[in-house]
Design a protein around this motif. Sequence first.
Motif, PDB file in Angstrom:
ATOM      1  N   GLU A   1       0.518  -0.768   0.445  1.00  0.00           N
ATOM      2  CA  GLU A   1      -0.163  -0.055   0.091  1.00  0.00           C
ATOM      3  C   GLU A   1       0.779   1.264   0.076  1.00  0.00           C
ATOM      4  OE1 GLU A   1      -0.347   1.685   3.990  1.00  0.00           O
ATOM      5  OE2 GLU A   1       1.493   0.870   3.810  1.00  0.00           O
TER       6      GLU A   1
ATOM      7  N   ALA B   1       4.894  -2.514   2.714  1.00  0.00           N
ATOM      8  CA  ALA B   1       4.487  -3.792   2.694  1.00  0.00           C
ATOM      9  C   ALA B   1       2.775  -3.559   3.343  1.00  0.00           C
ATOM     10  CB  ALA B   1       5.022  -4.890   3.423  1.00  0.00           C
ATOM     11  N   LEU B   2       1.878  -4.645   2.864  1.00  0.00           N
ATOM     12  CA  LEU B   2       0.414  -4.218   3.436  1.00  0.00           C
ATOM     13  C   LEU B   2       0.807  -5.770   4.333  1.00  0.00           C
ATOM     14  CD1 LEU B   2      -1.745  -2.860   3.597  1.00  0.00           C
ATOM     15  CD2 LEU B   2      -2.742  -4.108   1.254  1.00  0.00           C
ATOM     16  N   MET B   3       1.021  -5.376   5.441  1.00  0.00           N
ATOM     17  CA  MET B   3       0.827  -6.742   6.717  1.00  0.00           C
ATOM     18  C   MET B   3      -0.474  -7.206   7.273  1.00  0.00           C
ATOM     19  SD  MET B   3       4.312  -6.782   6.825  1.00  0.00           S
ATOM     20  CE  MET B   3       4.817  -5.668   7.444  1.00  0.00           C
TER      21      MET B   3
ATOM     22  N   ASN C   1      -3.030  -8.090   5.325  1.00  0.00           N
ATOM     23  CA  ASN C   1      -4.521  -8.864   4.445  1.00  0.00           C
ATOM     24  C   ASN C   1      -4.503 -10.321   4.115  1.00  0.00           C
ATOM     25  OD1 ASN C   1      -1.399  -9.052   3.826  1.00  0.00           O
ATOM     26  ND2 ASN C   1      -2.154  -8.306   1.062  1.00  0.00           N
ATOM     27  N   TRP C   2      -3.833 -10.900   4.985  1.00  0.00           N
ATOM     28  CA  TRP C   2      -3.239 -12.054   5.361  1.00  0.00           C
ATOM     29  C   TRP C   2      -4.999 -13.276   4.976  1.00  0.00           C
ATOM     30  CZ3 TRP C   2      -7.135 -13.422   9.442  1.00  0.00           C
ATOM     31  CH2 TRP C   2      -7.283 -12.392  10.199  1.00  0.00           C
TER      32      TRP C   2
ATOM     33  N   GLU D   1      -5.655 -12.732   1.066  1.00  0.00           N
ATOM     34  CA  GLU D   1      -4.526 -13.976   1.002  1.00  0.00           C
ATOM     35  C   GLU D   1      -4.897 -15.597   0.354  1.00  0.00           C
ATOM     36  OE1 GLU D   1      -0.656 -13.378   1.522  1.00  0.00           O
ATOM     37  OE2 GLU D   1      -0.333 -11.141   1.683  1.00  0.00           O
ATOM     38  N   VAL D   2      -5.427 -15.399   1.912  1.00  0.00           N
ATOM     39  CA  VAL D   2      -5.141 -17.599   2.282  1.00  0.00           C
ATOM     40  C   VAL D   2      -7.116 -17.428   1.539  1.00  0.00           C
ATOM     41  CG1 VAL D   2      -6.382 -19.183   3.928  1.00  0.00           C
ATOM     42  CG2 VAL D   2      -4.001 -17.245   4.310  1.00  0.00           C
TER      43      VAL D   2
ATOM     44  N   LYS E   1      -5.917 -18.181  -2.102  1.00  0.00           N
ATOM     45  CA  LYS E   1      -5.297 -19.131  -2.153  1.00  0.00           C
ATOM     46  C   LYS E   1      -6.672 -20.439  -2.598  1.00  0.00           C
ATOM     47  CE  LYS E   1      -1.767 -19.679  -2.476  1.00  0.00           C
ATOM     48  NZ  LYS E   1      -1.116 -19.669  -3.658  1.00  0.00           N
TER      49      LYS E   1
ATOM     50  N   LEU F   1      -9.140 -19.049   9.552  1.00  0.00           N
ATOM     51  CA  LEU F   1      -9.661 -17.992  10.081  1.00  0.00           C
ATOM     52  C   LEU F   1      -9.739 -16.884  10.869  1.00  0.00           C
ATOM     53  CD1 LEU F   1      -9.009 -16.604   6.023  1.00  0.00           C
ATOM     54  CD2 LEU F   1      -7.276 -17.750   7.992  1.00  0.00           C
TER      55      LEU F   1
ATOM     56  N   TRP G   1      -8.304 -17.414  14.422  1.00  0.00           N
ATOM     57  CA  TRP G   1      -7.630 -16.554  14.731  1.00  0.00           C
ATOM     58  C   TRP G   1      -7.627 -15.132  14.633  1.00  0.00           C
ATOM     59  CZ3 TRP G   1      -1.888 -15.785  15.025  1.00  0.00           C
ATOM     60  CH2 TRP G   1      -1.555 -14.755  14.227  1.00  0.00           C
TER      61      TRP G   1
END
Lengths: 155, 155
Positions: free
Chosen positions: A73, A87-89, A91-92, A95-96, A99, A146, A149
Amino acid sequence: MAQLTQEQKHLIEKIGIYHEQQGLPPVVGRIMGLLYVSDRPHLSFEEIVDTLNISKSAASNALNLLLQMRLLEYTTYPGDRKRYFGALMDNWYEEVINKMESILGFSKLLRQANDLRGNSNPAMHEKVLERIEFMEFLSQEVPMLLEKWRQGRGQ
Amino acid sequence: MAQLTQEQKHLIEKIGIYHEQQGLPPVVGRIMGLLYVSDRPHLSFEEIVDTLNISKSAASNALNLLLQMRLLEYTTYPGDRKRYFGALMDNWYEEVINKMESILGFSKLLRQANDLRGNSNPAMHEKVLERIEFMEFLSQEVPMLLEKWRQGRGQ
DNA sequence: TCTTTGGTTCATAATTTTGAGAACTAAATT
DNA sequence: AATTTAGTTCTCAAAATTATGAACCAAAGA
């Protein structure tokens, strides 16, 4: 971040190689490396070009790709035309999920394969079905993971 | 599997493209496609070469790559020099575990990045740490997920 | 022993990817 | 209005990837 230490350079390359293995070009990986290793959370276009010794065109293309992939970003500041990239941190989640969607897409193709084959080969049909069901199981369970988490964090 | 229908060809290409997106060359992806779509669970080297219209060298290299990646296996029959190749369908466990190891490897790199940065930027440190912890969470939980699948199957 | 079979390896050609450098553009500054 | 800044876009060269075809090789069969 004017000059990089030998250690920093080395780590940037390592992080770069990881990203190359994920299918990104070297320069793109190095930019991710730099942004993870950097003392400051945001670097300008110029700083990235200078510290990595890459061309402006390579930087421009790589940064736009990374923005579009949502791995980066940028922030801006009033009275400053520059963009500061980081770094965009967080957005996990997407991302998952992406996938998982890709895996689900593949399982749909395997379903078509099974349909096309009909019952001409029951053993094959069974084996492929098991694959499909495993992928669907993952796609179902992982979002719950997720959530777990997220719960444990209050995010 | 002497001749492919239009529908089969199309599906093979789709499955091929999925594999290309995973970083494999076109021919390699098509072989996977063929083996998933095929009526028979195992095809000989010659059959693969002929039905896909690829060179023997391309087939040789692709098949050996796929064997090494454990996406394929082959069987042989007494009194027959040929190898009969088929998609390996029960290696989901190691596939997922490998992916998790790769992610864990990356989290180790991020840890090094955090160490190298020291406390020069606490906000960055915190954000990267969160990433690391998310990846470690995944690596810890996913094997349990696989176990759950195994349980529900008696595998 | 000679030939066929089932591939493998090598040299090379075609294609794609990657990145440099220069030219360019739009906004801001002088 | 002219210049500087912050990038973008274009052209092209270098490098890497992918696949072909021919030569090769070892085991099996005639």
